[in-house]
Each structure stands twice: as C-alpha cells, then as structure tokens.
Enzyme design. Structure first.
Site, PDB file in Angstrom:
ATOM      1  N   SER A 143     -31.842  -6.434  13.685  1.00 36.38           N
ATOM      2  CA  SER A 143     -33.238  -7.080  14.340  1.00 36.38           C
ATOM      3  C   SER A 143     -33.777  -8.172  13.667  1.00 36.38           C
ATOM      4  CB  SER A 143     -34.149  -5.694  14.339  1.00 36.38           C
ATOM      5  OG  SER A 143     -34.302  -5.179  13.035  1.00 36.38           O
ATOM      6  N   HIS A 151     -28.238   0.971  14.463  1.00 41.18           N
ATOM      7  CA  HIS A 151     -29.548   0.162  13.805  1.00 41.18           C
ATOM      8  C   HIS A 151     -30.571   1.223  14.065  1.00 41.18           C
ATOM      9  CE1 HIS A 151     -31.942  -2.548  12.060  1.00 41.18           C
ATOM     10  NE2 HIS A 151     -32.136  -3.513  13.039  1.00 41.18           N
ATOM     11  N   HIS A 199     -24.873   2.701   5.058  1.00 40.08           N
ATOM     12  CA  HIS A 199     -25.638   1.552   5.359  1.00 40.08           C
ATOM     13  C   HIS A 199     -24.637   0.181   4.997  1.00 40.08           C
ATOM     14  CE1 HIS A 199     -29.073  -1.350   4.766  1.00 40.08           C
ATOM     15  NE2 HIS A 199     -29.477  -0.554   5.288  1.00 40.08           N
ATOM     16  N   ARG A 222     -36.479   4.371   0.909  1.00 41.90           N
ATOM     17  CA  ARG A 222     -37.234   4.723   2.251  1.00 41.90           C
ATOM     18  C   ARG A 222     -37.064   6.213   2.506  1.00 41.90           C
ATOM     19  NH1 ARG A 222     -35.246   0.212   6.097  1.00 41.90           N
ATOM     20  NH2 ARG A 222     -33.293   1.371   5.606  1.00 41.90           N
ATOM     21  N   ASP A 242     -33.590   6.534   8.349  1.00 43.01           N
ATOM     22  CA  ASP A 242     -33.664   7.430   9.561  1.00 43.01           C
ATOM     23  C   ASP A 242     -33.189   9.000   9.397  1.00 43.01           C
ATOM     24  OD1 ASP A 242     -34.078   5.197  11.133  1.00 43.01           O
ATOM     25  OD2 ASP A 242     -31.990   4.472  10.853  1.00 43.01           O
TER      26      ASP A 242
HETATM   27  C1  LIG Z   1     -25.144   2.169   9.119  1.00 39.91           C
HETATM   28  C2  LIG Z   1     -23.614   1.902   9.412  1.00 39.91           C
HETATM   29  C3  LIG Z   1     -23.489   1.224  10.792  1.00 39.91           C
HETATM   30  C4  LIG Z   1     -23.163   0.745   8.359  1.00 39.91           C
HETATM   31  O1  LIG Z   1     -21.937   0.340   8.855  1.00 39.91           O
HETATM   32  P1  LIG Z   1     -20.863  -0.178   7.849  1.00 39.91           P
HETATM   33  O2  LIG Z   1     -21.442  -1.052   7.050  1.00 39.91           O
HETATM   34  O3  LIG Z   1     -19.574  -0.756   8.762  1.00 39.91           O
HETATM   35  O4  LIG Z   1     -20.224   1.022   6.795  1.00 39.91           O
HETATM   36  P2  LIG Z   1     -19.004   1.219   5.979  1.00 39.91           P
HETATM   37  O5  LIG Z   1     -18.451  -0.208   5.659  1.00 39.91           O
HETATM   38  O6  LIG Z   1     -19.279   2.279   5.270  1.00 39.91           O
HETATM   39  O7  LIG Z   1     -17.979   1.554   7.251  1.00 39.91           O
HETATM   40  C5  LIG Z   1     -16.468   1.936   7.188  1.00 39.91           C
HETATM   41  C6  LIG Z   1     -16.145   3.145   7.770  1.00 39.91           C
HETATM   42  O8  LIG Z   1     -17.013   4.343   7.694  1.00 39.91           O
HETATM   43  C7  LIG Z   1     -17.545   4.793   8.637  1.00 39.91           C
HETATM   44  N1  LIG Z   1     -18.834   5.470   8.528  1.00 39.91           N
HETATM   45  C8  LIG Z   1     -19.877   4.631   7.823  1.00 39.91           C
HETATM   46  N2  LIG Z   1     -21.096   5.616   7.935  1.00 39.91           N
HETATM   47  C9  LIG Z   1     -20.459   6.750   8.659  1.00 39.91           C
HETATM   48  C10 LIG Z   1     -21.122   7.814   8.839  1.00 39.91           C
HETATM   49  N3  LIG Z   1     -22.728   8.220   8.628  1.00 39.91           N
HETATM   50  N4  LIG Z   1     -20.669   8.615   9.738  1.00 39.91           N
HETATM   51  C11 LIG Z   1     -19.315   8.723   9.857  1.00 39.91           C
HETATM   52  N5  LIG Z   1     -18.604   7.250   9.530  1.00 39.91           N
HETATM   53  C12 LIG Z   1     -19.240   6.499   8.933  1.00 39.91           C
HETATM   54  C13 LIG Z   1     -17.625   3.551   9.655  1.00 39.91           C
HETATM   55  O9  LIG Z   1     -17.965   3.957  10.983  1.00 39.91           O
HETATM   56  C14 LIG Z   1     -16.372   2.826   9.398  1.00 39.91           C
HETATM   57  O10 LIG Z   1     -15.177   3.508  10.019  1.00 39.91           O
HETATM   58  P3  LIG Z   1     -14.233   2.500  10.770  1.00 39.91           P
HETATM   59  O11 LIG Z   1     -13.427   1.850   9.570  1.00 39.91           O
HETATM   60  O12 LIG Z   1     -13.239   3.775  11.388  1.00 39.91           O
HETATM   61  O13 LIG Z   1     -14.842   1.609  11.837  1.00 39.91           O
HETATM   62  C15 LIG Z   1     -22.719   3.248   9.129  1.00 39.91           C
HETATM   63  O14 LIG Z   1     -22.911   3.811   8.020  1.00 39.91           O
HETATM   64  C16 LIG Z   1     -23.354   4.088  10.454  1.00 39.91           C
HETATM   65  O15 LIG Z   1     -22.740   4.179  11.412  1.00 39.91           O
HETATM   66  N6  LIG Z   1     -24.200   5.004   9.950  1.00 39.91           N
HETATM   67  C17 LIG Z   1     -24.760   5.983  10.836  1.00 39.91           C
HETATM   68  C18 LIG Z   1     -25.766   5.240  11.780  1.00 39.91           C
HETATM   69  C19 LIG Z   1     -27.114   5.013  10.904  1.00 39.91           C
HETATM   70  O16 LIG Z   1     -27.603   5.824  10.405  1.00 39.91           O
HETATM   71  N7  LIG Z   1     -27.507   4.111  11.057  1.00 39.91           N
HETATM   72  C20 LIG Z   1     -28.807   3.503  10.713  1.00 39.91           C
HETATM   73  C21 LIG Z   1     -28.647   2.397   9.433  1.00 39.91           C
HETATM   74  S1  LIG Z   1     -30.184   2.060   8.407  1.00 39.91           S
END
Ligand SMILES: CC(C)(COP(=O)(O)OP(=O)(O)OC[C@H]1O[C@@H](n2cnc3c(N)ncnc32)[C@H](O)[C@@H]1OP(=O)(O)O)[C@@H](O)C(=O)NCCC(=O)NCCS
Length: 471
Positions: free
Chosen positions: A277, A307, A353, A362, A408
């Site tokens: 955002s 997000h 994250h 947070r 979140d």
């Molecule tokens: C926030 C988020 C998008 C960060 O993504 P990122 O920087 O790509 O995270 P990573 O590098 O750790 O991801 C590596 C792998 O782990 C997975 N992973 C990361 N967090 C995960 C979670 N909470 N549950 C399951 N799998 C997860 C990713 O989907 C990715 O899988 P892939 O290689 O098969 O695509 C991710 O942690 C997520 O999807 N979290 C859940 C949604 C969420 O809470 N979002 C709010 C963030 S403030």
C-alpha cells in the site's frame, strides 16, 4: 539588548539539548513548545528548507555510493531486500520491527500524548510525529485534533457515490469508491491546473492529506453503518479525539474500545515504504497524481489477502476453527487444523512477513492490550495457543522465512471482543490508519521534490543473456 538576546538563545538551545534524546534516531527534539507553535503547517514550513538542503548535500556528496548488489533472485523475487525508495516517516528492522521517526511502538506508547493517563497514544500525536519528526506536546496534539475535526466535513456526493454500489459490495470497494469521490475536492489538482510552481507543491498536498485523514473516519463509518446497521449513521461527536470519535461513529462508545481504536490507528499507520500500500501510494503520487488518487490506489493494494485483507482472513479462519472444533480445542486438534489449511494449499493468515524475521511488535502490543483488558476472552486464548502451535509447523515446512505472527494475527479478536464482529470490514480500519503514514510521506515527497518513479525492468531473455555473459 544583544546580551539578553544571546542569553535567551543560549538558554533555548540548552533546554533543547536537554530534551534531546540520545536513543531516538531521527527524532531530534523532545520539545515542549509554547502555544505559538501549535500550527503544524507553519512548523513544516520551517523544517522543509533544512531537509531540502540535507537531501541536496546527500546527493552531491554521496550520490555514487553503492548500497548493495542487485541479484537475479531479487529481480524475480519481488525486489526483497533491494533498497530502492526514500521513505522518511518510518523504518523497519527485520528483528526489532517498526520505528516511527526513530521511535519504537513502546516508546510511542510512553512518549506520545494520550487521552487516558498512561493509556494508548493519540493518533493525532503520531501524525504530528510522522510529519515533523518531533514528539508533540499535549497542546499541539489537541490543536491538531481540533484542526482535523474542522476539516472533516464530507460532501454529499461522496455518500451518493457509495450508495450507487450494491450494499453487498466489499467494504473496501465501497471505501475506495468514497475516496475517489472525495478527489473532486483536491486542492493539489486545482493548484496544478493553475500552474503552481514545483517549489510550492507541498502546500496543496498538505491540505489534501490533512483533509483526507480528517474525512476518512466519516466515510469509513458511513460504509460500516450502511452495510451492517441499516444505514443508521451516527454523527460525529466534536468533543472526542480522532480515535474515540471514529469508534463513536461506528457505534462503539465503550472507553476500552476507544483506547483500542487509538492503539489500532497508531500502529497500522506506517510500515516503511516498500509494502504494497505504501509503495503504491508513493508510486502513483510520483506521477503527480493528487493524494486522493494516490491513496485510492494504495487502498486497492491494501485490499489484497497477502497484505491488509489478512486481518479479515485471520478472524474468518479463527471462527472456522471454532466452528469445526469448538472453543476448547486441544493443541493436537489445532495442529491438525493448521496442517489441513496448509495441505489445502492455503497460507496460515496472520503469520509470516516480507521483511520481519521475529514476532511483529504490533502483534506484541495488541497481545499486551488483550492481557490487560480481555484476558479471559476465548478467542484471545485461541490466538495465544496459535502463537505456540503455528511457528513450529511453519518452520517444519522449511520454506517459510518468518514463522512468527504479524499485526493481523491479533487485531480481529480485539475488535470482535468489543462488538465489531464483521471481519469483512476490518481492512477498512487498516485503510483509515494507513492514510496517516502515506499522507505524511506524500507531503515530504512533494517538499523534497522527489522524481517520477521509474525502475528498469528486463525480460527472461535479457537475464539469461546477461548471466551467460558474466559467467
Ligand atoms: C506475508 C507474506 C505474503 C510474505 O511473503 P514472502 O515474503 O514471500 O514470505 P516467504 O519468503 O517466507 O515465503 C516463502 C514461502 O513460504 C510460504 N509462506 C510464507 N508465509 C506463510 C504462511 N503464513 N502460511 C503458509 N505458507 C507461508 C510462501 O507462500 C512461500 O511459498 P511458495 O514458495 O510455495 O510460494 C506471507 O508470509 C504470507 O502469505 N502470510 C500470510 C498472509 C498474511 O498474514 N499477510 C499479512 C502480512 S502483514
């Protein structure tokens, strides 16, 4: 006369230095100012030239200093770890979490003015801090509170634009539509059309951002009452501060809910510049799109499930756990449910994250709020259990870089406790808060004359050839 002037200047300097914190990074003065310093805009006016000089010096003296190497992984991996943006209002450390102008969340809780003695910070104080880099006095915070109230009138056509959508439209769609309708009043656009010189761009940007921050709670609560309360709108209460008034307009007058809203709006405001955002707002504004256009774009990024929409997803997921296994779920049952979610190809919402590698502060401050105000809430207890169960499972997956909870993971159960149970609405609250961070930075984008954002992209062909040549 000259002697008295220099004594006065010296004592002013000494008292400023005495108030200067050694631990506060970019917060330069912890000042208590006199009533003549209540005008935020004039404070900015004073600050801008020195910051413009600072940037000019940085560019001329260090413009060619390298900040790291760009790897192929970074290019195809969503630019993780690639430094590419200037963002003054906050900085995120992977282990420690966010600092707003140098202040951590516990420091903000301690130093920013509050409505309740020893209570949560007032978001108005944070807005002042983000814009100026200075901790405001109570009088300054109060003056800003009044200023925001005086700017909060929302024109009728905004409600009409929202009413044109089906009531069933997602709250974020209705909210972003409201923001686009507010754009009609953009001071920046009017000034730009009249040929305002670049050096003055920050001024109408400031007006737009302050109006936006002031008006969003009215638009957001309208969306809430329209969807969930038969359209029965609650007028603003001018005796209340920003957070409490927002809570009031939504229909919640419990003093604890008001405190929660102050904390909520404060901690969701800003998370440095690279998140979807914030980056979107900054990118769109770099084309000199006005703050409303830029912020509406930011909101559309916030509405994505990876997000801001994650707060909706968390409560819906927690409720689905309870529906299937009951409130007294055992640790083993919870583990099974987490695995079931992962095996169905979904993420566990609220964990992980893009930058953080430890528990999000947070999350921690919301947990502390829950321990203080709702320790026996069954959903809070479930959230606590998830804190124990989920990280080892995500670690076991082997690919998740951060198995710890983020902001979140916690917010939904707090809101739910005080009666705000409609999960689909939660991201709108996040959006109201984000305007404070994005808006503050937009003012500085214009004050510093930051240019059009235009990174270079390449094709797979290009990458393959390049790698062949350097091998
Ligand atoms: C926030 C988020 C998008 C960060 O993504 P990122 O920087 O790509 O995270 P990573 O590098 O750790 O991801 C590596 C792998 O782990 C997975 N992973 C990361 N967090 C995960 C979670 N909470 N549950 C399951 N799998 C997860 C990713 O989907 C990715 O899988 P892939 O290689 O098969 O695509 C991710 O942690 C997520 O999807 N979290 C859940 C949604 C969420 O809470 N979002 C709010 C963030 S403030």
């Amino acid at each position: 006369m000259a002697f008295f002037r220099s004594v006065a200047a010296l004592s002013k300097l000494r008292s400023r230095l005495a108030q200067q914190s050694t631990t506060l990074g970019s917060v330069r003065w912890l000042q208590v100012q006199s009533s003549s310093d209540l005008d935020l805009r004039s404070q900015l006016q004073d600050l801008i030239p020195e910051q413009q000089e600072r940037l000019k010096k940085l560019k001329s003296e260090h413009g060619k200093v390298q900040l790291g190497n760009i790897t192929v992984d970074m290019v195809i991996g969503g630019m993780r770890g690639m430094i590419g943006l200037l963002w003054e209002t906050s900085l995120l450390d992977a282990d420690e979490g966010i600092r707003f102008r140098g202040l951590s969340i516990p420091e903000c809780q301690k130093l920013l003015p509050s409505a309740v003695k020893g209570g949560e910070p007032l978001p108005e104080g944070l807005l002042w801090l983000l814009l100026t880099g200075k901790v405001p006095s109570e009088e300054q915070t109060d003056a800003l509170s009044k200023e925001l109230r005086s700017r909060s009138k929302v024109p009728d056509h905004v409600f009409k634009a929202i009413n044109a959508l089906p009531v069933a439209a997602h709250p974020m769609t209705q909210f972003a539509t409201g923001v686009m309708a507010l754009q009609v009043e953009s001071e920046f656009q009017k000034a730009y059309d009249k040929g305002m010189p670049k050096a003055k761009f920050w001024e109408p940007t400031y007006e737009d951002c302050m109006n936006l921050v002031a008006r969003l709670p009215v638009v957001a609560s309208y969306v809430y009452r329209r969807i969930y309360k038969d359209g029965k709108v609650i007028p603003a209460d001018d005796s209340l501060d920003y957070g409490a008034n927002f809570s009031h307009m939504l229909g919640f007058d419990d003093p604890k809910m008001q405190e929660l809203m102050r904390l909520y709006v404060t901690i969701h405001s800003d998370h440095e510049g690279g998140n979807v955002s914030a980056h979107t707002g900054h990118l769109v504004a770099s084309a000199l799109s006005d703050p409303y256009l830029s912020f509406a774009a930011a909101l559309n990024g916030l509405a994505g499930p990876l997000h801001g929409l994650a707060n909706q997803e968390v409560l819906l997921w927690i409720k689905s756990v309870v529906e299937e296994c009951g409130e007294n779920i055992t640790t083993n049952q919870l583990k099974d449910y987490v695995w079931k979610t992962l095996n169905s190809g979904k993420v566990v919402p609220g964990f992980g994250h893009g930058v953080l590698r430890k528990t999000d502060p947070r999350y921690t401050c919301q947990r502390e709020f829950a321990l203080k105000h709702l320790p026996d809430d069954p959903l809070f207890q479930l959230v606590s259990k998830l804190y124990e169960v989920v990280p080892p499972i995500l670690t076991e997956l082997g690919k998740v870089k951060n198995p710890w909870p983020n902001v979140d993971a916690h917010s939904g159960v707090l809101l739910n406790h005080f009666g705000l149970t409609e999960a689909r609405y939660f991201t709108v609250l996040f959006g109201v808060s984000r305007s404070i961070g994005i808006g503050s930075q937009l003012v500085w984008d214009r004050a510093l004359g930051l240019p059009l954002e235009r990174p270079k992209s390449v094709t797979m062909d290009w990458l393959e050839n390049y790698c062949k040549n350097v091998a």
